[in-house]
Design a protein around this motif. Sequence first.
Motif, PDB file in Angstrom:
ATOM      1  N   ILE A  59      47.169  43.752  42.576  1.00  0.00           N
ATOM      2  CA  ILE A  59      47.344  43.807  41.125  1.00  0.00           C
ATOM      3  C   ILE A  59      46.291  44.751  40.558  1.00  0.00           C
ATOM      4  N   PRO A  60      46.698  45.698  39.698  1.00  0.00           N
ATOM      5  CA  PRO A  60      45.705  46.590  39.076  1.00  0.00           C
ATOM      6  C   PRO A  60      44.671  45.753  38.320  1.00  0.00           C
ATOM      7  N   SER A  61      43.378  46.005  38.582  1.00  0.00           N
ATOM      8  CA  SER A  61      42.334  45.158  38.014  1.00  0.00           C
ATOM      9  C   SER A  61      41.308  45.972  37.249  1.00  0.00           C
ATOM     10  N   ASP A  62      40.750  45.344  36.236  1.00  0.00           N
ATOM     11  CA  ASP A  62      39.620  45.928  35.512  1.00  0.00           C
ATOM     12  C   ASP A  62      38.480  44.920  35.497  1.00  0.00           C
ATOM     13  N   ILE A  63      37.277  45.475  35.343  1.00  0.00           N
ATOM     14  CA  ILE A  63      36.090  44.627  35.306  1.00  0.00           C
ATOM     15  C   ILE A  63      35.382  44.831  33.973  1.00  0.00           C
ATOM     16  N   ASN A 111      41.750  48.116  25.124  1.00  0.00           N
ATOM     17  CA  ASN A 111      42.904  48.658  25.851  1.00  0.00           C
ATOM     18  C   ASN A 111      43.442  47.692  26.899  1.00  0.00           C
ATOM     19  N   ILE A 112      42.541  46.904  27.493  1.00  0.00           N
ATOM     20  CA  ILE A 112      42.975  46.110  28.643  1.00  0.00           C
ATOM     21  C   ILE A 112      43.171  44.630  28.330  1.00  0.00           C
ATOM     22  N   LEU A 113      42.737  44.180  27.149  1.00  0.00           N
ATOM     23  CA  LEU A 113      42.923  42.769  26.795  1.00  0.00           C
ATOM     24  C   LEU A 113      43.901  42.651  25.638  1.00  0.00           C
ATOM     25  N   SER A 114      44.686  41.571  25.658  1.00  0.00           N
ATOM     26  CA  SER A 114      45.601  41.333  24.548  1.00  0.00           C
ATOM     27  C   SER A 114      44.786  40.893  23.327  1.00  0.00           C
ATOM     28  N   LYS A 120      39.816  35.278  21.377  1.00  0.00           N
ATOM     29  CA  LYS A 120      39.321  34.064  22.027  1.00  0.00           C
ATOM     30  C   LYS A 120      37.976  34.295  22.719  1.00  0.00           C
ATOM     31  N   THR A 121      37.856  35.414  23.407  1.00  0.00           N
ATOM     32  CA  THR A 121      36.662  35.623  24.240  1.00  0.00           C
ATOM     33  C   THR A 121      35.497  36.270  23.490  1.00  0.00           C
ATOM     34  N   LEU A 122      35.786  36.890  22.331  1.00  0.00           N
ATOM     35  CA  LEU A 122      34.751  37.551  21.521  1.00  0.00           C
ATOM     36  C   LEU A 122      33.949  38.581  22.328  1.00  0.00           C
ATOM     37  N   ILE A 123      34.643  39.306  23.181  1.00  0.00           N
ATOM     38  CA  ILE A 123      33.949  40.318  23.973  1.00  0.00           C
ATOM     39  C   ILE A 123      33.692  41.562  23.120  1.00  0.00           C
ATOM     40  N   GLY A 124      32.532  42.136  23.275  1.00  0.00           N
ATOM     41  CA  GLY A 124      32.183  43.360  22.555  1.00  0.00           C
ATOM     42  C   GLY A 124      31.682  43.077  21.158  1.00  0.00           C
ATOM     43  N   LEU A 191      37.080  39.374  35.445  1.00  0.00           N
ATOM     44  CA  LEU A 191      38.143  40.110  36.139  1.00  0.00           C
ATOM     45  C   LEU A 191      39.375  40.110  35.231  1.00  0.00           C
ATOM     46  N   VAL A 192      39.841  41.309  34.902  1.00  0.00           N
ATOM     47  CA  VAL A 192      40.976  41.422  33.983  1.00  0.00           C
ATOM     48  C   VAL A 192      42.214  41.917  34.745  1.00  0.00           C
ATOM     49  N   GLN A 193      43.258  41.121  34.654  1.00  0.00           N
ATOM     50  CA  GLN A 193      44.544  41.527  35.249  1.00  0.00           C
ATOM     51  C   GLN A 193      45.649  41.180  34.260  1.00  0.00           C
ATOM     52  N   ASN A 194      46.599  42.047  34.113  1.00  0.00           N
ATOM     53  CA  ASN A 194      47.744  41.821  33.217  1.00  0.00           C
ATOM     54  C   ASN A 194      47.309  41.412  31.807  1.00  0.00           C
ATOM     55  N   ASN A 195      46.359  42.161  31.242  1.00  0.00           N
ATOM     56  CA  ASN A 195      45.890  41.961  29.870  1.00  0.00           C
ATOM     57  C   ASN A 195      45.185  40.638  29.595  1.00  0.00           C
ATOM     58  N   ARG A 196      44.753  39.949  30.660  1.00  0.00           N
ATOM     59  CA  ARG A 196      43.976  38.744  30.391  1.00  0.00           C
ATOM     60  C   ARG A 196      42.880  38.542  31.439  1.00  0.00           C
ATOM     61  N   ILE A 197      41.883  37.758  31.043  1.00  0.00           N
ATOM     62  CA  ILE A 197      40.790  37.473  31.972  1.00  0.00           C
ATOM     63  C   ILE A 197      41.270  36.379  32.915  1.00  0.00           C
ATOM     64  N   VAL A 198      41.349  36.708  34.208  1.00  0.00           N
ATOM     65  CA  VAL A 198      41.841  35.699  35.149  1.00  0.00           C
ATOM     66  C   VAL A 198      40.706  34.847  35.710  1.00  0.00           C
ATOM     67  N   THR A 199      39.532  35.432  35.829  1.00  0.00           N
ATOM     68  CA  THR A 199      38.406  34.652  36.316  1.00  0.00           C
ATOM     69  C   THR A 199      37.098  35.322  35.871  1.00  0.00           C
ATOM     70  N   SER A 200      36.058  34.511  35.790  1.00  0.00           N
ATOM     71  CA  SER A 200      34.752  35.058  35.410  1.00  0.00           C
ATOM     72  C   SER A 200      33.678  34.509  36.340  1.00  0.00           C
ATOM     73  N   TYR A 201      32.752  35.370  36.679  1.00  0.00           N
ATOM     74  CA  TYR A 201      31.608  34.950  37.473  1.00  0.00           C
ATOM     75  C   TYR A 201      30.420  34.915  36.516  1.00  0.00           C
ATOM     76  N   ILE A 202      29.705  33.794  36.477  1.00  0.00           N
ATOM     77  CA  ILE A 202      28.585  33.666  35.541  1.00  0.00           C
ATOM     78  C   ILE A 202      27.285  33.389  36.287  1.00  0.00           C
ATOM     79  N   ASP A 203      26.242  34.107  35.909  1.00  0.00           N
ATOM     80  CA  ASP A 203      24.924  33.886  36.502  1.00  0.00           C
ATOM     81  C   ASP A 203      23.863  34.120  35.412  1.00  0.00           C
ATOM     82  N   PHE A 204      22.635  33.767  35.697  1.00  0.00           N
ATOM     83  CA  PHE A 204      21.589  33.935  34.687  1.00  0.00           C
ATOM     84  C   PHE A 204      20.417  34.756  35.218  1.00  0.00           C
ATOM     85  N   ILE A 205      19.860  35.584  34.327  1.00  0.00           N
ATOM     86  CA  ILE A 205      18.621  36.299  34.640  1.00  0.00           C
ATOM     87  C   ILE A 205      17.540  35.597  33.832  1.00  0.00           C
ATOM     88  N   LYS A 206      16.512  35.136  34.518  1.00  0.00           N
ATOM     89  CA  LYS A 206      15.435  34.444  33.806  1.00  0.00           C
ATOM     90  C   LYS A 206      14.356  35.455  33.419  1.00  0.00           C
TER      91      LYS A 206
END
Lengths: 251, 305
Positions: A59-63, A111-114, A120-124, A191-206
Motif C-alpha cells: 500500500i502506498p504509504s506516507d510518514i 494532501n495525504i489526510l482527509s 481529529k488529529t490536529l496535525i500541523g 503511518l498514513v495510508q489511504n488518507n488516514r493514519i493507520v498506526t502511530s509510534y509514540i516515544d518521549f525525549i527527556k
Amino acid sequence: MIRIINLILFTIVINSTAQANDLIVGGLSSKNISINTTFSGSDIFIFGSIKRNNNKEIIPSDIIIEVLGPKTNLTVRKKKKMFGIWVNSDPYKIIDSPSFYSLIYTDEPENILSDTQLAKTLIGKEQFFRSKNLQEGYFDAVNANIRIKSKDGSYLFNNDPITLKGETLFSARVSLPANLTEGDYETKIHLVQNNRIVTSYIDFIKVRKIGVEKWLYNTAHEEPLFYGIFSIFLALFFGWGASTLFRRFQK
Amino acid sequence: MQVYLPIAEVSVNIFLLIGLGTLVGILSGMFGVGGGFLMTPLLFFIGIPPAVAVATEANQIVASSFSGVLAHFKRRAVDLKMGIVLLIGGLLGASVGVYVFKILKEIGQVELLVTLCYVVFLGIIGSLMFFESLSAITKQNRPQKNIKIKRHTWVHRLPLKMRFRTSNLYISAIPPFVIGIVVGVLAAIMGVGGGFIMVPAMIYIIGMPTKVVIGTSLFQIIFVTAFTTIMHATQNYSVDALLAILLILGGVFGAQIGVRLGVKLKAEQLRILLSMIVLCVCFKLVFDLLITPDEYYSIMVDIQK
C-alpha cells in the motif's frame, strides 16, 4: 549505518483495529537531552521502518513525524504607536502552547489526510487554532507566536524532509534549539495510508537541566532568598579573587 | 563558545560577555565611574531580557564597589553617619522601585519604563557633561572663575538637624534621606549604583567635603545594590548569577587597564569622550523606541506555580 541500527530501539506498536495492517517500528538516536552551561542545541535522529504485514499488495504509504515540547501558557503583546513611540498594548493569553513543535513529512498533511482526519488529529498548524477565544485580534497573536517561534528555531515545519528508502526505511532529523524548556518531548511517527493514519509510534525525549545549570535555576525559583544572598557572596568572591590574582600577577 | 545563562534563558557567546565586562571595566577605570549605566543598556542590546539585565547589574555593582569601599574605609574617608542616613533612604527607595518594577513587569511595560528612565538620565547627564567639558576645552587659556558653593541655602532651614562630625556639618537629615530614596529607586529600576546622581547631590545640595564624598557614596551603593539584588531575586526571580560572574571577571580586568589609560589622557578629554559614549547609548535607545519594529508582537511565557 551499523551504529544507527544498533541505536534503534525496536518497539512494536500493536494496532488494535486489524491484525493484517502494516505497522511502524521506530527509534530515536537519543532519548535524553541534558542542558548544561555549554548547551547550544542538539540534533535528534528519528528512524524506523514500515513493517509490511499485508502480503497481498504494497500500500502506498506516507510518514508524518511530530515532536511536541511541554505546553506552557503565553502572554502575547502587540506594539502600538503612542505619543510617537512604540508601546506594548493588548495582551492575549494563549493557553497550552507547545514550547517546541517540529513537523516533518513525506508529503503535506493537507494532501495525504482527509479533512476529518486533519480535524481529529490536529496535525500541523491546526492545533494552534483550536482555541475558541473570540477576542479581537486573537488569531493574529497566534500567528505571531508561530512566526516568532519559527524564526528562533522553536517551531520547525518540514525544515529537514524525511528520506524514505524503498517504501520501507525512513530517517529524519530534528534540530532542537538552545532555549529548550525542560520536560518530556512527545515524539509521534504516524503511518498514513489511504488518507488516514493507520498506526502511530509514540516515544518521549527527556530534556533535563543538569549540573550548575540545574542547581542555579532550581535554587533561584525554589529558594529565592538564599539564592539572592548566595549571588551577592559569589559576586564578592569572584570580584575580590580576580582583582587579587590580577595584582599578584603584575608583581 | 556559547554559554547558556540559567536565568536569562538565552545562549550567548562567553567571550562577548567577558569582552563587554572588560569594555565597561576599561571605561569605569578610565573615568572613575561605576559603569552600571552603560552595562545595563549594552546587555539589552545583546538580547538579555531587561528584567534580568537590571537585576544582574545590581548584583555586579556589589562586587565592583567592594574593593573601593575597603580602600576608603582604610583612609577614613567614609562619613558613616551620613552614609547610614543615605542608606535608610536608599533601602526605602529600592523597596518601592522593585515593587513598581514587579507590577510593570506583570503588565508588560517594564521594558518601556527602564528604557525611558535611561533615555532621560543618559540624555541629561550626557549633554550636561558634553557642553561643560566643551566649554572647559575652549576656555582653557582664560583664568577660571571660582564657583562659590553657597553655605546657607534652603537646605539649612529644614528641621530634624543632625551633626555629621566626619563631614563637619550640622544639617537636616531630610536632604540626605531624600537623596537616598531617589538613588534607591534608580538602583531598583535601572540597575545602577546611582553615583552619578548621588555624588553631585552630596557636594552641591548637602555641601559635603569632596574627600569623603566618594567613600560615603560607595558605602551606600554597596548596601543598596545588595538589598536590590535580594529584592529582585525574591520578587522577580531575575538575578542571573552566572551572567554576573562573567561580567565581573571581565570588569576587574578592564578596570586595571582603564586606570592606566586614564592617566595618559587629560580630564577634559576624558569627560568629553565619556559624554559622547553616554549620548551614543542614549540615541540608540531613542532610535529603538521610534523606528517601526520588524515584529509588532512579543511573547512572554507565564510563570507557572
